[in-house]
Design a protein around this motif. Structure first.
Motif, PDB file in Angstrom:
ATOM      1  N   PRO A 304       0.823  -1.218   0.000  1.00  0.00           N
ATOM      2  CA  PRO A 304       0.000   0.000   0.000  1.00  0.00           C
ATOM      3  C   PRO A 304       0.856   1.268   0.000  1.00  0.00           C
ATOM      4  O   PRO A 304       0.498   2.264  -0.649  1.00  0.00           O
ATOM      5  N   HIS A 305       1.984   1.233   0.720  1.00  0.00           N
ATOM      6  CA  HIS A 305       2.892   2.391   0.731  1.00  0.00           C
ATOM      7  C   HIS A 305       3.377   2.705  -0.674  1.00  0.00           C
ATOM      8  O   HIS A 305       3.353   3.867  -1.111  1.00  0.00           O
ATOM      9  N   ILE A 318      -6.526  -1.060  -1.452  1.00  0.00           N
ATOM     10  CA  ILE A 318      -7.610  -1.994  -1.135  1.00  0.00           C
ATOM     11  C   ILE A 318      -7.242  -3.387  -1.630  1.00  0.00           C
ATOM     12  O   ILE A 318      -7.433  -4.388  -0.945  1.00  0.00           O
ATOM     13  N   ARG A 319      -6.683  -3.459  -2.850  1.00  0.00           N
ATOM     14  CA  ARG A 319      -6.314  -4.753  -3.425  1.00  0.00           C
ATOM     15  C   ARG A 319      -5.254  -5.448  -2.557  1.00  0.00           C
ATOM     16  O   ARG A 319      -5.292  -6.674  -2.362  1.00  0.00           O
ATOM     17  N   SER A 320      -4.315  -4.676  -2.018  1.00  0.00           N
ATOM     18  CA  SER A 320      -3.249  -5.262  -1.216  1.00  0.00           C
ATOM     19  C   SER A 320      -3.736  -5.728   0.157  1.00  0.00           C
ATOM     20  O   SER A 320      -3.119  -6.593   0.776  1.00  0.00           O
ATOM     21  N   ILE A 321      -4.808  -5.143   0.634  1.00  0.00           N
ATOM     22  CA  ILE A 321      -5.324  -5.499   1.961  1.00  0.00           C
ATOM     23  C   ILE A 321      -6.369  -6.605   1.891  1.00  0.00           C
ATOM     24  O   ILE A 321      -6.319  -7.576   2.652  1.00  0.00           O
ATOM     25  N   ASN A 322      -7.306  -6.487   0.965  1.00  0.00           N
ATOM     26  CA  ASN A 322      -8.384  -7.473   0.923  1.00  0.00           C
ATOM     27  C   ASN A 322      -8.928  -7.673  -0.491  1.00  0.00           C
ATOM     28  O   ASN A 322     -10.110  -7.961  -0.670  1.00  0.00           O
ATOM     29  N   GLY A 323      -8.039  -7.519  -1.464  1.00  0.00           N
ATOM     30  CA  GLY A 323      -8.485  -7.556  -2.852  1.00  0.00           C
ATOM     31  C   GLY A 323      -9.105  -8.853  -3.295  1.00  0.00           C
ATOM     32  O   GLY A 323      -9.994  -8.872  -4.156  1.00  0.00           O
ATOM     33  N   ALA A 324      -8.682  -9.971  -2.706  1.00  0.00           N
ATOM     34  CA  ALA A 324      -9.216 -11.260  -3.113  1.00  0.00           C
ATOM     35  C   ALA A 324     -10.708 -11.383  -2.830  1.00  0.00           C
ATOM     36  O   ALA A 324     -11.418 -12.138  -3.496  1.00  0.00           O
ATOM     37  N   LEU A 325     -11.179 -10.621  -1.851  1.00  0.00           N
ATOM     38  CA  LEU A 325     -12.589 -10.681  -1.474  1.00  0.00           C
ATOM     39  C   LEU A 325     -13.407  -9.484  -1.958  1.00  0.00           C
ATOM     40  O   LEU A 325     -14.629  -9.556  -2.017  1.00  0.00           O
TER      41      LEU A 325
END
Length: 359
Positions: A304-305, A318-325
């Motif tokens: 994210p950084h 968002i993709r790096s934190i919870n993108g799969a869902l």
């Protein structure tokens, strides 16, 4: 008994009573000390504790934040107790230099590389005093004031007033001082690029944190049925704290034994064997969130950084934190919730959101 003697006796009694009223109480009798503050205890609004010769009353929920007039303001000073004020600081400044990896019992005092002194609140195997603030506290030596805790003058782009505006209903555990103390672990966070980039990164981080914790309300994962699921037994180190010990905690709801292991290794903290540090120490909790933000790509392709400082956009965080869902149309309502928070936070910080808000 004569009337004259009776009057004289009453007069003497009146003088004694007057003296009893006029003579001030000594500091020793001013107040009885409440039960001593315990760093691992939970205090709710109205509960009292004594610390450094003074009584304190909690205004709201708190744990691990020592009573003082600073910090988050959770503690209200109720005055001295037990016969005096805080004893004068030690005049002996011949304390040994801190050595990484050396065992320190609770109460040990060391001189850090910055020339300041720290005292071990809890025994530890030589953790860094300015990173491991659950284990160490600043110590006043030779009559000098103690070291300003990390984050006391950080130049962070988010002020305490703005932080409070972003999270008006936050849990008292999530202190601003805990956040600023954690910044030293990742000095590039919100300090890379121009002012707009810095403000956008801070807003993006806090917007995602806002979503993960319900507005900085939840410290631990609410669905306890999930707790036993976060132990990957294929890892060689296993789950030494217990199979159900690695549930989500802190601002990014850190979970799984391998994440606790990696974060602990990076931060110099025993999170694999003591994951409860993340829910007991605000600075540790914030550091785990910054660890993920600055070093992990998760289900994405970048940290994210990296996404924020290189202009890729909020959507990639968002993709790096919870993108799969959530990304690629999987859960547009949740994505929109994160975007709404980000847009609100950049407005509070006086900047614009930039492009590529969605994933």
């Amino acid at each position: 008994m004569s009337r004259k003697r009776t009057i004289a006796s009453l007069a003497a009694l009146a003088v004694a009573v007057a003296l009893a009223v006029v003579v001030p109480m000594s500091s020793a009798s001013a107040a009885t000390c409440a039960t001593a503050w315990n760093s691992s205890a939970v205090y709710t609004g109205g509960m009292t504790a004594s610390h450094n010769g003074r009584n304190w009353q909690a205004k709201w929920w708190t744990q691990g934040e020592a009573p003082s007039t600073g910090g988050s303001g959770v503690w209200a000073d109720q005055g001295t107790c037990g016969g005096g004020t805080q004893p004068p600081p030690g005049t002996n400044c011949n304390h040994p230099a801190w050595v990484a990896g050396q065992w320190y019992p609770a109460g040990s005092i060391v001189r850090y590389t910055n020339g300041q002194y720290y005292r071990a609140k809890h025994e530890n195997p030589g953790y860094d005093p300015i990173i491991s603030t659950w284990y160490w506290e600043p110590y006043s030596c030779g009559g000098q004031p103690p070291t300003t805790p990390p984050g006391g003058n950080t130049g962070f782009v988010v002020s305490q007033a703005q932080f409070n505006q972003m999270f008006p209903s936050r849990n008292g555990f999530y202190t601003y001082s805990g956040l600023t103390a954690a910044l030293s672990a990742y000095p590039g966070f919100a300090k890379t690029g121009d002012e707009t980039t810095r403000r956008r990164e801070a807003a993006a981080f806090l917007a995602n944190v806002n979503h993960e914790t319900g507005g900085l309300v939840h410290i631990v994962e609410q669905n306890q049925a999930n707790y036993p699921h976060y132990c990957d037994t294929s890892q060689p180190y296993g789950c030494p704290a217990g199979q159900a010990a690695y549930y989500g905690r802190g601002p990014v709801q850190l979970s799984w034994n391998f994440n606790y292991k990696a974060a602990g290794d990076a931060l110099g903290l025993p999170l694999l064997t003591n994951p409860w540090l993340v829910q007991n120490d605000a600075a540790v909790a914030w550091k785990t969130a910054l660890w993920y933000w600055n070093t992990q790509s998760g289900p994405g392709t970048m940290t994210p950084h990296h996404a924020m400082v290189n202009g890729i956009g909020f959507g990639e965080t968002i993709r790096s934190i919870n993108g799969a869902l959530e990304c690629n149309g999987r859960n547009p309502a949740t994505v929109q919730s994160r975007v709404n928070a980000y847009q609100r936070f950049v407005q509070i910080l006086g900047t614009t959101p930039g492009n590529n808000l969605y994933c």
